[in-house]
Write an enzyme that holds these catalytic residues in place. Sequence first.
Site, mmCIF file in Angstrom:
data_model
loop_
_atom_site.group_PDB
_atom_site.id
_atom_site.type_symbol
_atom_site.label_atom_id
_atom_site.label_comp_id
_atom_site.label_asym_id
_atom_site.label_seq_id
_atom_site.Cartn_x
_atom_site.Cartn_y
_atom_site.Cartn_z
ATOM 1 N N LYS A 46 4.396 -46.993 -37.055
ATOM 2 C CA LYS A 46 3.357 -45.951 -36.954
ATOM 3 C C LYS A 46 3.304 -45.185 -38.277
ATOM 4 C CE LYS A 46 0.561 -42.802 -35.199
ATOM 5 N NZ LYS A 46 -0.872 -43.098 -35.067
ATOM 6 N N GLY A 73 -4.433 -38.326 -33.707
ATOM 7 C CA GLY A 73 -4.043 -37.235 -34.601
ATOM 8 C C GLY A 73 -2.690 -37.431 -35.252
ATOM 9 N N ASN A 130 -1.730 -45.203 -45.676
ATOM 10 C CA ASN A 130 -2.893 -45.073 -44.796
ATOM 11 C C ASN A 130 -3.831 -44.007 -45.359
ATOM 12 O OD1 ASN A 130 -4.711 -44.639 -42.753
ATOM 13 N ND2 ASN A 130 -3.187 -44.281 -41.147
ATOM 14 N N CYS A 133 -7.116 -42.278 -41.810
ATOM 15 C CA CYS A 133 -7.059 -41.753 -40.444
ATOM 16 C C CYS A 133 -8.237 -40.808 -40.203
ATOM 17 C CB CYS A 133 -5.749 -41.018 -40.187
ATOM 18 S SG CYS A 133 -5.729 -40.320 -38.522
HETATM 19 C C1 SIN Z 1 -4.191 -41.577 -35.253
HETATM 20 O O1 SIN Z 1 -2.987 -41.326 -35.142
HETATM 21 O O2 SIN Z 1 -5.042 -40.704 -35.081
HETATM 22 C C2 SIN Z 1 -4.643 -42.949 -35.589
HETATM 23 C C3 SIN Z 1 -4.142 -43.365 -36.908
HETATM 24 C C4 SIN Z 1 -5.227 -43.869 -37.800
HETATM 25 O O3 SIN Z 1 -6.342 -44.118 -37.358
HETATM 26 O O4 SIN Z 1 -4.957 -44.044 -38.988
#
Ligand code: SIN
Length: 314
Positions: A46, A73, A130, A133
């Site tokens: 994650k 989130g 990432n 998000c």
């Molecule tokens: C999230 O945790 O909101 C999703 C992660 C993402 O879309 O990068």
Amino acid sequence: MPVDLTTTFSGHTFRNPFMNASGVHCMTIQELEELDNSSAGCLITKSATSSERAGNPEPRYVAVPLGSINSMGLPNAGIDYYMKYALDRQANKADSEPIFLSVAGMSVEENLKLLRKVQDSAFNGITELNLSCPNVPGKPQVAYDFETTKIILTKAFEFFDKPLGVKLPPFFDFAHFDAMAEILNQFPLTYVNCINSVGNGLYIDVEKESVVIKPKNGFGGLGGEYVKPTALANVRAFYTRLNPSIKVIGTGGIKTGRDAFEHLLCGATMLQVGTQLHEEGVSIFERLTKELQEVMAEKGYSTIDDFRGKLNSL
Ligand code: SIN
């Protein structure tokens, strides 16, 4: 005819191209170990922030008829948790291929701090930054800001020399494919991952005349069947624009072996599965590998390199 799914990526050979998409089945060590013991070729953690985050209020992920909508989130256990998992795995499974570690900072500085931490550690796997998000209230998707993306990558590559990829949001215009590819081609990236969820969709429950997730008044990232054509377009657009040394990971709408075949035909090297992994659990990887082998056998292909990227135009 025997069909071989082995995939070489960043100097490592994985038994097949399938892995989870970051965010699905990878929040806890238990989930990560379930992935590691499944038929997946690899796994990713994650997206981690500097400290643990609770994420958005629930309900924040809902399966809908053609896929999913989420506004998680970035709930996560923090970089130290995922780093410890990765380092323990490295020590205990020294003969295994490495994993991917995903990081997502809330600012330029936090992204660099996270990458510095990875650089200074003994982590020997692949890092995914990432930049996409869509679900943190008040924080736009970084990669839609081309200038900031370039600043982050410039500063990151001043010190980061381990394999690094970026997770991109979907782009919808040739001008944006061109502009982003021009930036990405300036850096020694290992890969780009196309795509994160299609941000800020709205799903409505007509009976209740209501949205279905709580955060952001129901706006959330779409995944699953809704997004496959957009994902394929982004894989293809970046595969045909990036230096061949920058590989593309295909993510979005992979539910069957045929979907996987389409991503590979567009040029993807590894494949990530999100929504459908959430639906089926880790047994999906056995089904997908079998189905992809069946499609390849029907077509007379014995390796993925026989057809990767060879999409016909009319
Ligand atoms: C999230 O945790 O909101 C999703 C992660 C993402 O879309 O990068």
